[in-house]
Design an enzyme around this catalytic site. Structure first.
Site, mmCIF file in Angstrom:
data_model
loop_
_atom_site.group_PDB
_atom_site.id
_atom_site.type_symbol
_atom_site.label_atom_id
_atom_site.label_comp_id
_atom_site.label_asym_id
_atom_site.label_seq_id
_atom_site.Cartn_x
_atom_site.Cartn_y
_atom_site.Cartn_z
ATOM 1 N N CYS A 112 0.498 -1.270 0.161
ATOM 2 C CA CYS A 112 -0.159 0.104 -0.337
ATOM 3 C C CYS A 112 0.677 1.123 0.350
ATOM 4 C CB CYS A 112 -0.985 0.129 0.897
ATOM 5 S SG CYS A 112 -1.937 -1.023 1.346
ATOM 6 N N HIS A 247 -3.707 7.342 3.261
ATOM 7 C CA HIS A 247 -3.497 6.152 2.554
ATOM 8 C C HIS A 247 -5.311 5.839 3.183
ATOM 9 C CE1 HIS A 247 -3.895 2.164 1.546
ATOM 10 N NE2 HIS A 247 -3.548 1.655 2.419
ATOM 11 N N ASN A 277 -9.943 0.082 0.508
ATOM 12 C CA ASN A 277 -8.898 0.020 0.361
ATOM 13 C C ASN A 277 -7.917 -0.251 -0.459
ATOM 14 O OD1 ASN A 277 -5.856 -0.214 0.654
ATOM 15 N ND2 ASN A 277 -6.012 -0.757 2.542
HETATM 16 O O1 UT7 Z 1 -2.813 -0.482 3.984
HETATM 17 C C1 UT7 Z 1 -2.825 -1.899 5.265
HETATM 18 C C2 UT7 Z 1 -3.992 -2.353 5.276
HETATM 19 N N1 UT7 Z 1 -4.116 -2.887 6.493
HETATM 20 C C3 UT7 Z 1 -4.949 -1.962 7.568
HETATM 21 O O2 UT7 Z 1 -5.053 -1.029 7.468
HETATM 22 C C4 UT7 Z 1 -5.320 -2.545 8.350
HETATM 23 C C5 UT7 Z 1 -5.782 -2.200 10.115
HETATM 24 N N2 UT7 Z 1 -6.499 -2.489 10.822
HETATM 25 C C6 UT7 Z 1 -7.722 -2.328 10.252
HETATM 26 O O3 UT7 Z 1 -7.898 -1.220 10.045
HETATM 27 C C7 UT7 Z 1 -8.645 -3.074 11.732
HETATM 28 O O4 UT7 Z 1 -7.556 -3.607 12.797
HETATM 29 C C8 UT7 Z 1 -9.691 -3.872 11.830
HETATM 30 C C9 UT7 Z 1 -10.506 -2.779 10.577
HETATM 31 C C10 UT7 Z 1 -8.949 -4.983 10.123
HETATM 32 C C11 UT7 Z 1 -10.960 -4.866 12.674
HETATM 33 O O5 UT7 Z 1 -10.959 -3.650 13.604
HETATM 34 P P1 UT7 Z 1 -10.616 -3.550 14.868
HETATM 35 O O6 UT7 Z 1 -11.625 -2.790 15.343
HETATM 36 O O7 UT7 Z 1 -9.055 -3.731 14.859
HETATM 37 O O8 UT7 Z 1 -11.525 -5.067 15.105
HETATM 38 P P2 UT7 Z 1 -11.048 -6.481 15.785
HETATM 39 O O9 UT7 Z 1 -10.071 -7.534 14.730
HETATM 40 O O10 UT7 Z 1 -10.682 -6.396 16.929
HETATM 41 O O11 UT7 Z 1 -12.240 -7.276 16.068
HETATM 42 C C12 UT7 Z 1 -13.583 -7.056 16.481
HETATM 43 C C13 UT7 Z 1 -14.473 -8.389 16.999
HETATM 44 C C14 UT7 Z 1 -14.078 -9.360 17.106
HETATM 45 O O12 UT7 Z 1 -15.527 -9.739 17.290
HETATM 46 P P3 UT7 Z 1 -15.158 -10.285 18.335
HETATM 47 O O13 UT7 Z 1 -13.782 -11.317 18.903
HETATM 48 O O14 UT7 Z 1 -15.012 -9.007 19.666
HETATM 49 O O15 UT7 Z 1 -16.597 -11.446 19.558
HETATM 50 C C15 UT7 Z 1 -14.166 -9.589 15.185
HETATM 51 O O16 UT7 Z 1 -14.073 -11.233 15.619
HETATM 52 O O17 UT7 Z 1 -15.165 -7.738 15.721
HETATM 53 C C16 UT7 Z 1 -15.145 -8.630 14.645
HETATM 54 N N3 UT7 Z 1 -15.041 -8.566 13.471
HETATM 55 C C17 UT7 Z 1 -16.215 -8.524 12.261
HETATM 56 N N4 UT7 Z 1 -17.679 -8.605 12.944
HETATM 57 C C18 UT7 Z 1 -18.451 -8.258 11.467
HETATM 58 C C19 UT7 Z 1 -13.779 -7.999 12.253
HETATM 59 N N5 UT7 Z 1 -14.237 -8.582 11.268
HETATM 60 C C20 UT7 Z 1 -15.602 -8.292 11.671
HETATM 61 C C21 UT7 Z 1 -16.398 -7.599 10.219
HETATM 62 N N6 UT7 Z 1 -17.884 -7.770 10.477
HETATM 63 N N7 UT7 Z 1 -16.479 -7.597 8.868
#
Ligand code: UT7
Length: 320
Positions: A112, A247, A277
């Site tokens: 990215c 980004h 993204n």
């Molecule tokens: O160019 C670089 C590319 N990458 C990035 O920029 C990624 C950077 N990271 C992020 O943007 C965030 O970490 C994410 C958007 C990927 C995830 O957000 P988060 O606030 O860190 O969520 P999390 O991974 O802590 O998940 C929280 C909850 C989990 O459930 P439990 O364990 O709390 O029950 C996940 O299983 O949200 C759940 N979850 C979802 N729920 C519904 C994860 N993805 C999803 C989804 N829909 N798509």
């Protein structure tokens, strides 16, 4: 002599996939995606469309705006991690299709951050006098590499391409300073495990694997670090920024940094709600839209900063 942007263009596939549509196939919700990422929809390329097919359209649009022909180009650099084939490079495919007969061509692999890495590289060739006209592209089709059953990644990405034409200029405008960074000790945090020489048979899978939380932490840290670093190199301060184009990965990453740096929201360009993204394409697509909307005027100070797999981060500060 500086590298001045004289044309910008972009291209996204026609197919729009909304958050609501994703909820039909994966356990997610429009509300979760909007509140955690800011994304509302993304563009998906079809099976027949490879990265170079989007890149060539973006390139032709940028060349037309620059009023240059492909035969005027001395160099083509493409930032991509989703090339049509492992080799040749996307840049060489474009060089052939555009008949840019005198241009050298190569790809830059910084995920990215690819557009910023390519832009900084191109700037060096212009500043040292080796080349005059350089085409720089960020293009990716990451949706071909997501596991559509992994809700942690499949909701995030979209496809697209963006291009700029640079020319050597001594009128005071152009790229003022650049800053690039790699933190290879975090390379396993965002990885495509299969398909390379360690696993040509893709036994480890052919899908993006990401530790979202750690990438998030890295992104918020280095976005600010990169902006402050290019400002310092250009002898400027945060208040001098007319437009920041970060980004377009996650609106929470952007808001966190904008708040910490006390930047007014109107000085930050965000279009990730429409595209998700798009990896290396996200900054040049945003630049093209910002320019088309008349947000960027002559003399403006524009900061471009991106982060991604590697992990990497790169920023450029431009006087328009
Ligand atoms: O160019 C670089 C590319 N990458 C990035 O920029 C990624 C950077 N990271 C992020 O943007 C965030 O970490 C994410 C958007 C990927 C995830 O957000 P988060 O606030 O860190 O969520 P999390 O991974 O802590 O998940 C929280 C909850 C989990 O459930 P439990 O364990 O709390 O029950 C996940 O299983 O949200 C759940 N979850 C979802 N729920 C519904 C994860 N993805 C999803 C989804 N829909 N798509």
């Amino acid at each position: 002599m500086r590298a001045k942007i004289i044309g910008v263009g972009s291209c996204v596939p026609e197919k729009v996939v909304t958050n609501h549509e994703l909820t039909k196939t994966v356990d997610t919700s429009d509300e979760w995606i909007r509140t955690r990422t800011g994304i509302q929809e993304r563009r998906l390329s079809d099976e027949a469309t490879a990265t170079s097919d989007l890149a060539i359209v973006a390139a032709e649009r940028a060349l037309a705006k620059a009023n240059l022909s492909a035969q005027d180009l001395d160099l083509i650099i493409v930032g991509t991690t989703t090339p049509d084939t492992l080799f040749p490079s996307v840049a060489c495919i474009l060089q052939g299709k555009l008949s840019a007969v005198k241009a050298a061509a190569f790809d830059v692999s910084a995920a990215c951050s690819g557009f910023n890495f390519a832009l900084t590289t191109a700037t060096q060739f212009i500043e040292n006098g080796l080349y005059k006209n350089v085409l720089v592209i960020g293009a990716d089709t990451l949706t071909k590499y997501v596991d559509w059953n992994d809700r942690g990644t499949c909701v995030l990405f979209g496809d697209g391409a963006g291009a700029v034409v640079l020319t050597a200029s001594d009128d005071g405008s152009g790229v003022l300073a650049s800053w690039l960074k790699a933190e290879g000790h975090l390379s396993d945090k965002l990885i495509m495990p299969g398909g390379g020489s360690r696993d040509p048979g893709q036994k480890n899978g052919r899908f993006i694997t990401m530790d979202g939380k750690n990438v998030f932490k890295f992104a918020t840290r280095v976005l600010e670090e990169s902006i402050l670093a290019v400002l310092k190199k250009a002898n400027l301060e945060t208040k001098d920024i007319d437009l920041l184009i970060p980004h377009q990965a996650n609106s929470r990453i952007i808001s966190h940094v904008v708040k910490k740096m006390d930047l007014p929201n109107e000085k930050v360009f965000v279009n990730l709600h429409k595209y998700g993204n798009t990896s290396a394409a996200s900054i040049p697509i945003a630049l093209d839209e910002a320019f088309a909307e008349g947000i960027i005027k002559a003399g403006d100070i524009v900061v471009l900063s991106g982060f991604g797999a590697g992990l990497t981060c790169g920023a450029n500060i431009i006087k328009w």
